[in-house]
Motif scaffolding. Structure first.
Motif, mmCIF file in Angstrom:
data_model
loop_
_atom_site.group_PDB
_atom_site.id
_atom_site.type_symbol
_atom_site.label_atom_id
_atom_site.label_comp_id
_atom_site.label_asym_id
_atom_site.label_seq_id
_atom_site.Cartn_x
_atom_site.Cartn_y
_atom_site.Cartn_z
ATOM 1 N N UNK A 162 0.920 -1.249 0.245
ATOM 2 C CA UNK A 162 -0.148 -0.044 0.123
ATOM 3 C C UNK A 162 0.812 1.399 0.161
ATOM 4 N N UNK A 163 1.611 1.221 0.777
ATOM 5 C CA UNK A 163 2.804 2.668 0.774
ATOM 6 C C UNK A 163 3.219 3.037 -0.499
ATOM 7 N N UNK A 164 3.551 1.941 -1.280
ATOM 8 C CA UNK A 164 4.285 2.125 -2.554
ATOM 9 C C UNK A 164 3.146 2.358 -3.960
ATOM 10 N N UNK A 165 1.866 2.227 -3.722
ATOM 11 C CA UNK A 165 0.997 2.544 -4.539
ATOM 12 C C UNK A 165 1.037 3.875 -5.338
ATOM 13 N N UNK A 166 0.980 4.724 -4.697
ATOM 14 C CA UNK A 166 0.842 6.076 -4.979
ATOM 15 C C UNK A 166 2.255 6.703 -5.995
ATOM 16 N N UNK A 167 3.344 6.096 -5.388
ATOM 17 C CA UNK A 167 4.481 6.271 -6.098
ATOM 18 C C UNK A 167 4.716 5.535 -7.467
ATOM 19 N N UNK A 168 4.107 4.293 -7.398
ATOM 20 C CA UNK A 168 4.105 3.507 -8.741
ATOM 21 C C UNK A 168 3.022 3.900 -9.704
ATOM 22 N N UNK A 169 1.880 4.307 -9.340
ATOM 23 C CA UNK A 169 0.684 4.756 -9.918
ATOM 24 C C UNK A 169 0.439 5.994 -10.415
ATOM 25 N N UNK A 170 1.411 6.539 -11.116
ATOM 26 C CA UNK A 170 1.616 8.043 -11.358
ATOM 27 C C UNK A 170 0.954 8.478 -12.681
ATOM 28 N N UNK A 171 -0.238 7.794 -12.785
ATOM 29 C CA UNK A 171 -1.106 7.900 -13.885
ATOM 30 C C UNK A 171 -1.438 9.314 -14.439
ATOM 31 N N UNK A 172 -1.877 10.099 -13.300
ATOM 32 C CA UNK A 172 -2.272 11.653 -13.769
ATOM 33 C C UNK A 172 -1.160 12.459 -14.071
ATOM 34 N N UNK A 173 0.135 12.211 -13.565
ATOM 35 C CA UNK A 173 1.186 13.037 -14.014
ATOM 36 C C UNK A 173 1.373 12.613 -15.579
ATOM 37 N N UNK A 174 1.549 11.640 -15.975
ATOM 38 C CA UNK A 174 1.805 11.426 -17.314
ATOM 39 C C UNK A 174 0.432 11.734 -18.171
ATOM 40 N N UNK A 175 -0.765 11.497 -17.766
ATOM 41 C CA UNK A 175 -1.833 11.790 -18.570
ATOM 42 C C UNK A 175 -2.030 13.388 -18.476
ATOM 43 N N UNK A 176 -1.721 14.035 -17.775
ATOM 44 C CA UNK A 176 -1.730 15.529 -17.749
ATOM 45 C C UNK A 176 -0.988 15.851 -19.053
ATOM 46 N N UNK A 177 0.273 15.454 -19.035
ATOM 47 C CA UNK A 177 1.156 15.911 -19.861
ATOM 48 C C UNK A 177 0.865 15.305 -21.455
ATOM 49 N N UNK A 178 0.592 14.138 -21.550
ATOM 50 C CA UNK A 178 0.495 13.430 -22.757
ATOM 51 C C UNK A 178 -0.767 13.103 -23.274
ATOM 52 N N UNK A 179 -1.883 13.087 -22.354
ATOM 53 C CA UNK A 179 -3.198 12.638 -23.032
ATOM 54 C C UNK A 179 -4.148 13.522 -23.120
ATOM 55 N N UNK A 180 -4.946 13.525 -24.305
ATOM 56 C CA UNK A 180 -5.967 14.769 -24.712
ATOM 57 C C UNK A 180 -6.823 14.963 -23.529
ATOM 58 N N UNK A 181 -7.194 16.049 -23.051
ATOM 59 C CA UNK A 181 -8.202 15.828 -21.678
ATOM 60 C C UNK A 181 -9.464 15.329 -22.075
ATOM 61 N N UNK A 182 -10.151 14.772 -21.241
ATOM 62 C CA UNK A 182 -11.636 13.914 -21.306
ATOM 63 C C UNK A 182 -12.326 15.274 -21.497
ATOM 64 N N UNK A 183 -13.326 14.939 -22.428
ATOM 65 C CA UNK A 183 -14.409 15.912 -22.604
ATOM 66 C C UNK A 183 -15.322 15.783 -21.403
#
Lengths: 148, 148
Positions: free
Chosen positions: A127-148
């Motif tokens: 559990x303490x490692x989850x947030x560090x490993x799952x940086x979905x948002x950081x990468x999506x904010x940069x590289x994914x077209x925002x959801x409508x």
């Protein structure tokens, strides 16, 4: 391209490549579809892990879900290697490939570490490692077209 | 149930179960959401495998995709154990639990066998086993509400 055009194109390309060991892609839409299948898998599994952490789903499957994330992560970079714009990917995926690629590698390494922690020590260890490993948002904010 | 009602219900149930080792589910919608995350993962991975078999995606990831299917399959039965009607599941999932459960077990065993064949012999060794292992349609025709 029309559906029929895609099929013909796919068959022609398949014929050309049938005797080679090159990576086969039928057309650009296939490239986009393929990487979206992988990213959606990551999304569904991340959601499953989120539900467990919120005690909305049974913790029994926790280690398995993080393993699926880790194994799936290892397929993702290859799916983005062909420079085919479209889908939800911003052009910066390929404009900044060194950074995107490094973030993908870090994701693979961190989720592998997370999966090992979960396999050996269960939810408490991982559990303490989850947030560090799952940086979905950081990468999506940069590289994914925002959801409508 | 309203969203607020669901949160309150979830908190209350979490409080009741906090001192037990019982499986924790916040409410019925969570049960449905959780099993749908798993089934959608299987769908995305099956689609990836389908694309590879049609030479629309690179074969490099084939063994990994079948491994993901096998690992994910092992989480699915648990997700259906709570008898919560709704989502895309027909009531027959629980009315005929012995059959449904057996089909799930067969799916887990067959995809595990498929994953082992792919890991050791690659696409050539695994391809003849794909159709037998991935009996998605047979089970969906019986147990899933038809897509609109």
């Amino acid at each position: 391209m029309t559906r029929a055009g895609r099929v013909v194109n796919g068959l022609a390309l398949a014929a050309v490549l049938a005797s080679s060991s090159a990576v086969v892609y039928a057309d650009n839409q296939d490239v986009i579809d393929y990487r979206q299948h992988i990213m959606k898998t990551l999304g569904e599994q991340a959601a499953s892990i989120g539900m467990i952490l919120q005690q909305k789903a049974p913790a029994d499957n926790f280690a398995t879900h993080v393993k699926i994330i880790a194994v799936t992560a290892a397929t993702a970079k290859k799916a983005f290697e062909p420079k085919v714009l479209g889908g939800d990917a911003k052009p910066d995926v390929w404009n900044n490939w060194a950074d995107f690629s490094k973030k993908m590698d870090n994701f693979v390494a961190a989720t592998d570490d997370l999966a090992k922690a979960a396999a050996s020590g269960g939810l408490a260890a991982a559990q303490p490692k989850v947030q560090g490993a799952m940086q979905c948002k950081g990468c999506h904010d940069t590289y994914r077209v925002p959801k409508k």
